[in-house]
Design a protein around this motif. Structure first.
Motif, PDB file in Angstrom:
ATOM      1  N   ASN A   1     -21.542 -44.492  68.864  1.00 23.42           N
ATOM      2  CA  ASN A   1     -20.186 -44.336  69.395  1.00 23.42           C
ATOM      3  C   ASN A   1     -20.196 -43.997  70.883  1.00 23.42           C
ATOM      4  O   ASN A   1     -19.323 -43.293  71.380  1.00 23.42           O
ATOM      5  CB  ASN A   1     -19.394 -43.301  68.609  1.00 23.42           C
ATOM      6  CG  ASN A   1     -19.923 -41.901  68.799  1.00 23.42           C
ATOM      7  OD1 ASN A   1     -20.988 -41.713  69.378  1.00 23.42           O
ATOM      8  ND2 ASN A   1     -19.184 -40.915  68.302  1.00 23.42           N
TER       9      ASN A   1
ATOM     10  N   ASN B   1     -13.723 -41.201  72.093  1.00 24.64           N
ATOM     11  CA  ASN B   1     -14.462 -41.289  70.830  1.00 24.64           C
ATOM     12  C   ASN B   1     -13.796 -40.494  69.710  1.00 24.64           C
ATOM     13  O   ASN B   1     -14.388 -40.258  68.663  1.00 24.64           O
ATOM     14  CB  ASN B   1     -15.909 -40.834  71.004  1.00 24.64           C
ATOM     15  CG  ASN B   1     -15.995 -39.394  71.478  1.00 24.64           C
ATOM     16  OD1 ASN B   1     -14.973 -38.779  71.766  1.00 24.64           O
ATOM     17  ND2 ASN B   1     -17.201 -38.871  71.557  1.00 24.64           N
TER      18      ASN B   1
ATOM     19  N   THR C   1     -14.171 -39.101  64.362  1.00 26.16           N
ATOM     20  CA  THR C   1     -14.824 -40.096  65.210  1.00 26.16           C
ATOM     21  C   THR C   1     -15.090 -41.381  64.421  1.00 26.16           C
ATOM     22  O   THR C   1     -14.701 -41.496  63.245  1.00 26.16           O
ATOM     23  CB  THR C   1     -16.134 -39.544  65.804  1.00 26.16           C
ATOM     24  OG1 THR C   1     -16.592 -40.420  66.833  1.00 26.16           O
ATOM     25  CG2 THR C   1     -17.217 -39.396  64.747  1.00 26.16           C
TER      26      THR C   1
END
Length: 641
Positions: free
Chosen positions: A534, A168, A527
Motif C-alpha cells: 500500500n 492509505n 487500509t
C-alpha cells in the motif's frame, strides 16, 4: 438492500439561496476550476447527510443552513442542518438535524408543520437523527463488543471520499478512531453483520451468565444436602408429611375424646413409661460418652501426627541443606584429627579420611538421597493419615451434636415425667399433647425441607433448560457465522474484482497496476493493499484509494446482501498533481461500469467533483449545475442583501 439518493440541495445565507441544484439518479458530476468551491459543495452534502464537519472555508462558513431532499428506500425525506456558530464565529460540531418526512417543495412551506428536531448524540429522552435515518435505511442498531454505537457520521466515512484524509486510509479520518467501530462499519455495510446473530450472541452471554449463577446455587444446595440429613427425594418428603399429618389427625381425634382415653389407661402404665424413659436416657448418655472419648482420642492423635509431620519436615530441610552443602563443597578433607590433634594418615578416595570406613560414593549423596525419599514417603503417609483423622473427627462431631440433641430431649422428658405426680390417664394426655407439638414441629420442618428440595429441583430443571438453550444458540450462531463467512468471501472477492478493473484502466502510469492480482481491504486496520503493498506514488495512491472505494460501491449494487446504500460522494478524483489524462481515464471507467447493462435497472447514485472533466462526460446528462470559475463560483452570493 438499502438505497440513498440526494435529489436536491439548497444552501442558504439569510433568506437567499446561494446554491440550489437538483441531482439525478446514477451519475452526477460537479465540475469547475480549482478553488471555485467544488469541495465546499461536497462538504455541504456530507454535512447535510449527517456528517460532523467544522473545517469550513470562510465563504461556506458565512452560510446559515443547508436543505436537502433525500430519497431513502423510496421514502422522500427533507432534512435541514444549521451552521450554528459559537462566540468565535466558528461552526460548532455535532449539530442536530431537522427532519421532515416529505418532499422538499412541501416541507419548506412551513417552518414547523412536519418538522422534528433530532440531536446528534443520544439522550435518555430522544432518539438521535442517526437512529431515524438508520430506521429509514433498514439498518439494525449496531454496537461493538465495547458497546460503542455506530452513528450516521461513521457510516458516511465510507460513503464520502474527501481530500483531507490519508491516502492509505480506507475510510475518512476521524479524531477518535476505534478499530472495533471500523470493523462494525465494514460488517454492516458489506452485509456481513447479522442483527439476528448479534441478538443470539447477546442472549448467549446472558444465558451463560444465568446458567453460571444457577450452577453456583445448585452447588451451594448440594453442599448443604451433603452435610445434612436432608432427603433429596421430594416424593418421599411428601409421603413423610402425609404420614405425620395422619398421626397428628389421630392424636387430635383422641384428644377430642378424653374420657375414652381415661377408660383405656391402665394403672401401671406410668411405671412402664418411666422405665422406658430411663432406659432411653441411659442409652443416650452412654453413646454421648463413647463418641466424646473417640473424639478426644482422635484429636490427641491428630496433634501427635502434626508434631510428627513437623519433625519429618525439619529433617527433610536438614537433609536438603546437607545435600546442597555436599554438592557445593564436595568431600571435606581434614589434615589433623579434631579429637587428638594428631596428623591423620592419608587414605584413598573410596574411604573416609577420618574414620576410614568405605564410602558408597564420592560425597555420600546416595545415602542422603535414600533417607530423603524414605522421609518423603513417611511425610506423605502421615499427611494422608492426618487428613483421614480430620475427616473422622468432623463426622464424629456431627454425630455428637445429634446425640446431644437427643440426650437433651430425653433428659427433659425424663425430668418432666419424674417431677409430676399425676395419674396414668393425665400422663397419657400430656404425652399426647407433647407428641402433637412434636408432630406439628416436624411437619413444619418437613415442609421447609420440601420447599428447599423443590427449589433445588426447579434450579436443576432451569439449569437443564439453560444448557439446552446454550446449545441451540451456539448452533444458530455457528450457522450465521458460516453464512457471514460465505458472504464476506463473496463481498471481498467482488470488491477486489472491481478494484482491479478500475486500476488496470489507469494505463501505464504505475507498472504494478498492470499485473495486479488481488486487492485487499481491511476495515479494522483502515487500509487496503494491492498484492500486499500500500505504498505507491501519491497520484497512484489516489487512483488505488478511489478504485477501492468505487469497488465497494459497485459491489454493493451487484450483491443484494450489501447494506451499503448505493451512494458515493467523491471529492478526490484528481488529487496530488495527477495528470489530466489519468483523471479522465478514471472518470470514464467509473461511468462505463455504472452504465453496464446489469446495473441498468438498479438504484444508485454517484456524485463526484472534478476540474478535469472528460469531454465525453461534459454533457448535461452527467453534469450538475454550471462549470464554476473564479468569476462564477459554486456559491453565488450576488443576491445576498
Amino acid at each position: 438492500m438499502s438505497t440513498l439518493r440526494l435529489n436536491e440541495l439548497i444552501i442558504v445565507q439569510g433568506d437567499t439561496y446561494v446554491y440550489h441544484e437538483k441531482f439525478d439518479s446514477k451519475t452526477n458530476i460537479i465540475s469547475g476550476d480549482n478553488s471555485t468551491g467544488k469541495s465546499s459543495i461536497s462538504s455541504f452534502i456530507f454535512f447535510a447527510l449527517g456528517g460532523d464537519f467544522t473545517e469550513w472555508l470562510p465563504e461556506a462558513k458565512s452560510c446559515d443552513y443547508v436543505l436537502a431532499e433525500l430519497l431513502i428506500n423510496d421514502v422522500y425525506v427533507t432534512i435541514r442542518r444549521n451552521l450554528d456558530k459559537n462566540e468565535k464565529k466558528d461552526v460548532m460540531s455535532k449539530r442536530p438535524m431537522y427532519i421532515n418526512i416529505a418532499k422538499l417543495e412541501d416541507a419548506i412551506k412551513s417552518y414547523t408543520a412536519g418538522w422534528k428536531i433530532y440531536p446528534y448524540s443520544k439522550t435518555d429522552k430522544q432518539e438521535t437523527f442517526s437512529q431515524i435515518i438508520f430506521d429509514l435505511l433498514n439498518f439494525p442498531e449496531v454496537s461493538t463488543d465495547n458497546l460503542e454505537t455506530v452513528t450516521l457520521n461513521q457510516i458516511l466515512r465510507l460513503l464520502y471520499v474527501d481530500q483531507l484524509s490519508s491516502l492509505n486510509a480506507l475510510m475518512r479520518n476521524e479524531d477518535f478512531d476505534s478499530p472495533l467501530v471500523r470493523d462494525a462499519i465494514g460488517n454492516l455495510l458489506l452485509g456481513t453483520y447479522s442483527d439476528d446473530k448479534l441478538k443470539f450472541e447477546k442472549e448467549l452471554r446472558e444465558t451463560k451468565k444465568e446458567s453460571s449463577s444457577i450452577k453456583s446455587q445448585v452447588k451451594a444446595l448440594e453442599d448443604v444436602f451433603e452435610h445434612s440429613s436432608f432427603d433429596f427425594d421430594s416424593s418421599k418428603i411428601v409421603k413423610n408429611i402425609e404420614a405425620l399429618e395422619n398421626q397428628l389427625g389421630k392424636i387430635n381425634e383422641s384428644l377430642q375424646n378424653p374420657q375414652e382415653l381415661i377408660d383405656k389407661t391402665k394403672p401401671n402404665d406410668t411405671k412402664k413409661e418411666l422405665d422406658v424413659l430411663r432406659v432411653n436416657l441411659k442409652k443416650y448418655k452412654n453413646d454421648y460418652q463413647n463418641i466424646k472419648s473417640k473424639i478426644e482420642y482422635l484429636e490427641a492423635d491428630y496433634l501427635d501426627s502434626n508434631e510428627f509431620i513437623k519433625v519429618i519436615e525439619d529433617k527433610l530441610k536438614d537433609i536438603n541443606k546437607s545435600i546442597r552443602t555436599r554438592q557445593s563443597f564436595g568431600k571435606l578433607t581434614l589434615e589433623y584429627c579434631p579429637s587428638c590433634l594428631e596428623k591423620i594418615v592419608e587414605t584413598d578416595d573410596k574411604h573416609c579420611g577420618l574414620c576410614k570406613l568405605k564410602l558408597n560414593d564420592a560425597v555420600n549423596l546416595s545415602r542422603f538421597t535414600r533417607m530423603k525419599l524414605e522421609l518423603e514417603m513417611q511425610l506423605k503417609e502421615s499427611k494422608n493419615l492426618i487428613k483421614q483423622r480430620d475427616s473422622e473427627i468432623i463426622s464424629l462431631k456431627e454425630e455428637l451434636r445429634t446425640i446431644q440433641s437427643g440426650l437433651r430431649n430425653s433428659q427433659r422428658e425424663f425430668d418432666l415425667f419424674t417431677n409430676k405426680t399425676r395419674s396414668s390417664s393425665n400422663n397419657l394426655i400430656d404425652k399426647l399433647i407433647q407428641k402433637k407439638s412434636n408432630l406439628t414441629y416436624e411437619i413444619i420442618y418437613q415442609e421447609k425441607q420440601l420447599e428447599l428440595v423443590s427449589s433445588y429441583e426447579e434450579y436443576r430443571i432451569r439449569q437443564a433448560q439453560l444448557q439446552a438453550r446454550i446449545e441451540i444458540l451456539t448452533s444458530e450462531i455457528e450457522k450465521f457465522s458460516t453464512l457471514q463467512r460465505r458472504n464476506a468471501s463473496k463481498a471481498y472477492s467482488k470488491i477486489s474484482e472491481y478494484a482491479l478493473e478500475l486500476i488496470k484502466a489507469d494505463g501505464k502510469y504505475e507498472e504494478k497496476f498492470i499485473d495486479g492480482r488481488k486487492v485487499t481491504t481491511n476495515f479494522r486496520e483502515n487500509t487496503f493493499y494491492l498484492d500486499g503493498r500500500n505504498r505507491f506514488s501519491a497520484s497512484s495512491m489516489v487512483i488505488l484509494k478511489n478504485s477501492v472505494r468505487f469497488a465497494i460501491f459497485f459491489a454493493s449494487i451487484e450483491l443484494d446482501f450489501f447494506r451499503y446504500p448505493k451512494f458515493i460522494l467523491c471529492d478526490n478524483v484528481e488529487d496530488k498533481g495527477m495528470v489530466d489524462k489519468r483523471s479522465k481515464n478514471f472518470q470514464k471507467k467509473v461511468v462505463e461500469i455504472a452504465e453496464l447493462d446489469k446495473f441498468k435497472d438498479k438504484d444508485f447514485q454517484i456524485i463526484f467533483t472534478t476540474s478535469k472533466i472528460s469531454k465525453k462526460l461534459n454533457i448535461p446528462k452527467y453534469t450538475v449545475g454550471k462549470y464554476s470559475t473564479k468569476k462564477s463560483k459554486t456559491l453565488d452570493f450576488n443576491g445576498v442583501k
